[in-house]
Design a protein around this motif. Structure first.
Motif, PDB file in Angstrom:
ATOM      1  N   ARG A  37       0.841  -1.207   0.000  1.00 47.00           N
ATOM      2  CA  ARG A  37       0.000   0.000   0.000  1.00 47.00           C
ATOM      3  C   ARG A  37       0.871   1.249   0.000  1.00 47.00           C
ATOM      4  O   ARG A  37       0.623   2.201  -0.740  1.00 47.00           O
TER       5      ARG A  37
ATOM      6  N   ARG B  44       2.326   1.782  -3.397  1.00 50.87           N
ATOM      7  CA  ARG B  44       1.323   2.351  -4.311  1.00 50.87           C
ATOM      8  C   ARG B  44       1.107   3.828  -4.022  1.00 50.87           C
ATOM      9  O   ARG B  44       0.975   4.636  -4.938  1.00 50.87           O
ATOM     10  N   GLU B  45       1.078   4.205  -2.733  1.00 49.76           N
ATOM     11  CA  GLU B  45       0.870   5.600  -2.360  1.00 49.76           C
ATOM     12  C   GLU B  45       2.051   6.480  -2.760  1.00 49.76           C
ATOM     13  O   GLU B  45       1.879   7.685  -2.954  1.00 49.76           O
ATOM     14  N   SER B  46       3.230   5.896  -2.909  1.00 49.19           N
ATOM     15  CA  SER B  46       4.393   6.698  -3.303  1.00 49.19           C
ATOM     16  C   SER B  46       4.330   7.087  -4.774  1.00 49.19           C
ATOM     17  O   SER B  46       5.045   8.002  -5.192  1.00 49.19           O
TER      18      SER B  46
END
Length: 185
Positions: free
Chosen positions: A102, A105-107
């Motif tokens: 997660r 993905r957020e990066s």
């Protein structure tokens, strides 16, 4: 990978999960209300004696709560006390979990440059809950996503090792993490 502090053991819970926790904290939980009536130095010494028995004399890193409770009762009897610790913990020690996938993905397109600050912020957030264990899962998928790889390569392994070392360093630098263990898988 797990880093357990020298004053911790892995406690085998009824559900089959092992949770690292401070021997002294478990001692206070097992003694219950009577812990307030005892000398804190006595509790500390009893916890250290049981920890020494399992880790040094027996060469073990994990024990059931029942085994720990029985050994603790024996030590307390040696101090001339008749405290009867309960056979189990009512609530398991707090565990906080985060998904590395997660965070990757957020990066977004920032890849590693954005990932590592997010990772440190996530660790601090989890430590704010005063857990005895912080567990990060999804390391392999996270690494492949950050590296843009479909198969595991040497550069994936190096990034994997950097993430684990970074988490260890961040945990060591946090004052609130003195009795907290880290599990990365």
């Amino acid at each position: 990978m797990i880093r357990v502090h020298p004053d911790c053991l892995l406690f085998e819970m009824a559900g089959g999960e092992s949770i690292p926790c401070s021997a002294e904290l478990v001692t206070i939980e097992l003694i219950g209300e009577e812990a307030g009536l005892l000398d804190p130095e006595l509790i500390h010494n009893a916890a250290r004696a049981v920890l020494h028995y399992f880790k040094i004399e027996m060469g073990r890193t994990s024990v059931s709560v029942g085994e720990f409770s029985d050994a603790l009762a024996g030590v307390l009897r040696g101090f001339g006390l008749s405290v009867k610790p309960s056979a189990k913990l009512e609530t398991p020690p707090p565990v906080r979990e985060s998904d590395l996938g997660r965070l990757a993905r957020e990066s977004g397109k920032g890849f590693e440059l954005a990932f590592f600050p997010l990772l440190r912020a996530e660790l601090r957030k989890q430590l704010g809950q005063s857990p005895c264990l912080v567990r990060f899962t999804g390391l392999r998928n996270c690494v492949k996503q950050l590296a843009g790889a479909r198969r595991w390569t040497g550069s994936c392994q190096r990034l994997n090792d950097r993430i684990v070392e970074y988490l260890r360093g961040c945990l060591s630098a946090e004052r609130s993490a003195r009795k907290c263990s880290l599990l990365v898988k």
